[in-house]
Write a protein that holds these residues in place. Structure first.
Motif, PDB file in Angstrom:
ATOM      1  N   VAL A  70       0.854  -1.190   0.000  1.00 32.96           N
ATOM      2  CA  VAL A  70       0.000   0.000   0.000  1.00 32.96           C
ATOM      3  C   VAL A  70       0.887   1.236   0.000  1.00 32.96           C
ATOM      4  CG1 VAL A  70      -1.802   1.248   1.266  1.00 32.96           C
ATOM      5  CG2 VAL A  70      -1.696  -1.251   1.408  1.00 32.96           C
ATOM      6  N   LEU A  71       0.508   2.236  -0.763  1.00 31.76           N
ATOM      7  CA  LEU A  71       1.250   3.494  -0.769  1.00 31.76           C
ATOM      8  C   LEU A  71       0.269   4.657  -0.753  1.00 31.76           C
ATOM      9  CD1 LEU A  71       4.273   3.933  -0.654  1.00 31.76           C
ATOM     10  CD2 LEU A  71       4.316   3.909  -3.162  1.00 31.76           C
ATOM     11  N   PHE A  72       0.517   5.595   0.163  1.00 38.17           N
ATOM     12  CA  PHE A  72      -0.362   6.757   0.338  1.00 38.17           C
ATOM     13  C   PHE A  72       0.356   8.021  -0.105  1.00 38.17           C
ATOM     14  CE2 PHE A  72      -1.972  10.430   2.459  1.00 38.17           C
ATOM     15  CZ  PHE A  72      -3.298  10.203   2.764  1.00 38.17           C
ATOM     16  N   ASP A  73      -0.349   8.888  -0.840  1.00 39.16           N
ATOM     17  CA  ASP A  73       0.152  10.248  -1.074  1.00 39.16           C
ATOM     18  C   ASP A  73      -1.031  11.119  -1.490  1.00 39.16           C
ATOM     19  OD1 ASP A  73       1.886  12.415  -1.284  1.00 39.16           O
ATOM     20  OD2 ASP A  73       3.352  11.315  -2.497  1.00 39.16           O
ATOM     21  N   SER A  74      -0.820  12.415  -1.452  1.00 41.38           N
ATOM     22  CA  SER A  74      -1.843  13.329  -1.965  1.00 41.38           C
ATOM     23  C   SER A  74      -1.825  13.271  -3.494  1.00 41.38           C
ATOM     24  CB  SER A  74      -1.555  14.748  -1.495  1.00 41.38           C
ATOM     25  OG  SER A  74      -0.328  15.170  -2.057  1.00 41.38           O
ATOM     26  N   ALA A  75      -2.887  13.736  -4.111  1.00 43.12           N
ATOM     27  CA  ALA A  75      -2.938  13.775  -5.580  1.00 43.12           C
ATOM     28  C   ALA A  75      -1.761  14.581  -6.120  1.00 43.12           C
ATOM     29  CB  ALA A  75      -4.276  14.371  -6.032  1.00 43.12           C
ATOM     30  N   THR A  76      -1.464  15.710  -5.501  1.00 42.83           N
ATOM     31  CA  THR A  76      -0.330  16.518  -5.984  1.00 42.83           C
ATOM     32  C   THR A  76       0.992  15.788  -5.752  1.00 42.83           C
ATOM     33  OG1 THR A  76      -0.365  17.735  -3.898  1.00 42.83           O
ATOM     34  CG2 THR A  76      -1.415  18.791  -5.771  1.00 42.83           C
ATOM     35  N   GLY A  77       1.083  15.031  -4.672  1.00 40.75           N
ATOM     36  CA  GLY A  77       2.283  14.231  -4.425  1.00 40.75           C
ATOM     37  C   GLY A  77       2.478  13.178  -5.503  1.00 40.75           C
ATOM     38  N   TRP A  78       1.381  12.512  -5.894  1.00 42.19           N
ATOM     39  CA  TRP A  78       1.476  11.492  -6.950  1.00 42.19           C
ATOM     40  C   TRP A  78       1.910  12.122  -8.267  1.00 42.19           C
ATOM     41  CZ3 TRP A  78       2.247   6.789  -5.868  1.00 42.19           C
ATOM     42  CH2 TRP A  78       1.653   6.196  -4.740  1.00 42.19           C
ATOM     43  N   VAL A  79       1.322  13.292  -8.572  1.00 44.32           N
ATOM     44  CA  VAL A  79       1.674  13.950  -9.833  1.00 44.32           C
ATOM     45  C   VAL A  79       3.150  14.354  -9.821  1.00 44.32           C
ATOM     46  CG1 VAL A  79       1.314  16.046 -11.193  1.00 44.32           C
ATOM     47  CG2 VAL A  79      -0.644  14.682 -10.484  1.00 44.32           C
ATOM     48  N   ALA A  80       3.625  14.863  -8.693  1.00 43.33           N
ATOM     49  CA  ALA A  80       5.045  15.254  -8.591  1.00 43.33           C
ATOM     50  C   ALA A  80       5.939  14.039  -8.836  1.00 43.33           C
ATOM     51  CB  ALA A  80       5.324  15.864  -7.220  1.00 43.33           C
ATOM     52  N   ARG A  81       5.543  12.899  -8.289  1.00 47.43           N
ATOM     53  CA  ARG A  81       6.313  11.669  -8.461  1.00 47.43           C
ATOM     54  C   ARG A  81       6.349  11.254  -9.939  1.00 47.43           C
ATOM     55  NH1 ARG A  81       6.442   6.947  -4.422  1.00 47.43           N
ATOM     56  NH2 ARG A  81       7.179   5.206  -5.660  1.00 47.43           N
ATOM     57  N   LEU A  82       5.195  11.361 -10.598  1.00 51.35           N
ATOM     58  CA  LEU A  82       5.136  10.986 -12.014  1.00 51.35           C
ATOM     59  C   LEU A  82       5.897  11.987 -12.873  1.00 51.35           C
ATOM     60  CD1 LEU A  82       1.389   9.872 -12.253  1.00 51.35           C
ATOM     61  CD2 LEU A  82       3.412   8.425 -11.960  1.00 51.35           C
TER      62      LEU A  82
END
Ligand code: ADP
Ligand code: MG
Length: 189
Positions: A70-82
């Protein structure tokens, strides 16, 4: 810890009497993790403070305890990662790596609008998981307003279509739980 939950919130700590829009049997069922084996999604909608993050984390903790990744992040965190992976020319590899997680929790879709690149990356994340692996998404905005978030009605519709095809959508209601003490104080004053 490994899942990077923002706080430790268990389903057992959730007051369902205060939030009748959350069906305790459905939440308990989601806690069994069966939805993960079917690559189904969960969408938690509702105003700030109604318990979206609490329930997302609570379900995520149960999944992690059952051995799911399982991995948790905010939507903006996920976008930054991508975005970071994309800038290295490694977006497909990153999406493949994330598919090895049974559950991604994407918190706070809608608090910060996405530009076109961010919207495209987010769409690719959703597409790459469609019918392969689960997501829990939370948003303060109803689906009808996701066009504003992604700046593009076509992308938003295509994304919602894939998310809700196999999903439980839970709409939480009422006032912020964070403010309940103040409200009680007001009415008894
Ligand atoms: P949201 O993500 O919807 O903005 P949160 O899940 O962060 O709201 O909830 C705000 C705070 O109130 C958290 O500390 C959470 O644990 C608590 N909370 C919200 N709803 C409930 C509830 N029904 N029972 C117990 N705690 C709650
Ligand atoms: Mg929240």
């Amino acid at each position: 810890k490994a899942a990077r939950f923002p706080a430790h919130k268990e389903i057992e700590e959730f007051n369902f009497d205060h939030q009748p829009s959350a069906d305790r049997n459905l939440i308990a069922h989601l806690g069994t993790g069966v939805f993960l084996t079917e690559a189904k999604n969960v969408v938690l909608l509702g105003p700030p403070g109604t318990g979206k993050t609490h329930l997302a984390v609570g379900i995520g903790i149960k999944a992690a305890k059952a051995g799911h990744r399982v991995l948790f992040d905010s939507a903006t965190g996920w976008v930054a990662r991508l975005q970071e992976a994309h800038s290295r020319g490694k977006l497909p590899q990153e999406l493949a790596k994330l598919r090895r997680y049974s559950l991604l929790i994407i918190d706070e879709v809608g608090y910060i609008p996405f530009d076109q690149d961010a919207a495209n990356l987010f769409f690719q994340l959703v597409s790459s998981r469609y019918e392969h692996a689960s997501m829990i998404l939370t948003s303060n905005l109803p689906f009808a307003r996701w066009g504003d978030v992604f700046g593009d009605l076509t992308i938003a519709s295509a994304m919602i279509d894939r998310i809700v095809h196999h999903a439980d959508v839970i709409s939480l209601k009422g006032n912020s739980y964070r403010l309940r003490k103040h409200q009680t104080a007001d009415t008894t004053a």
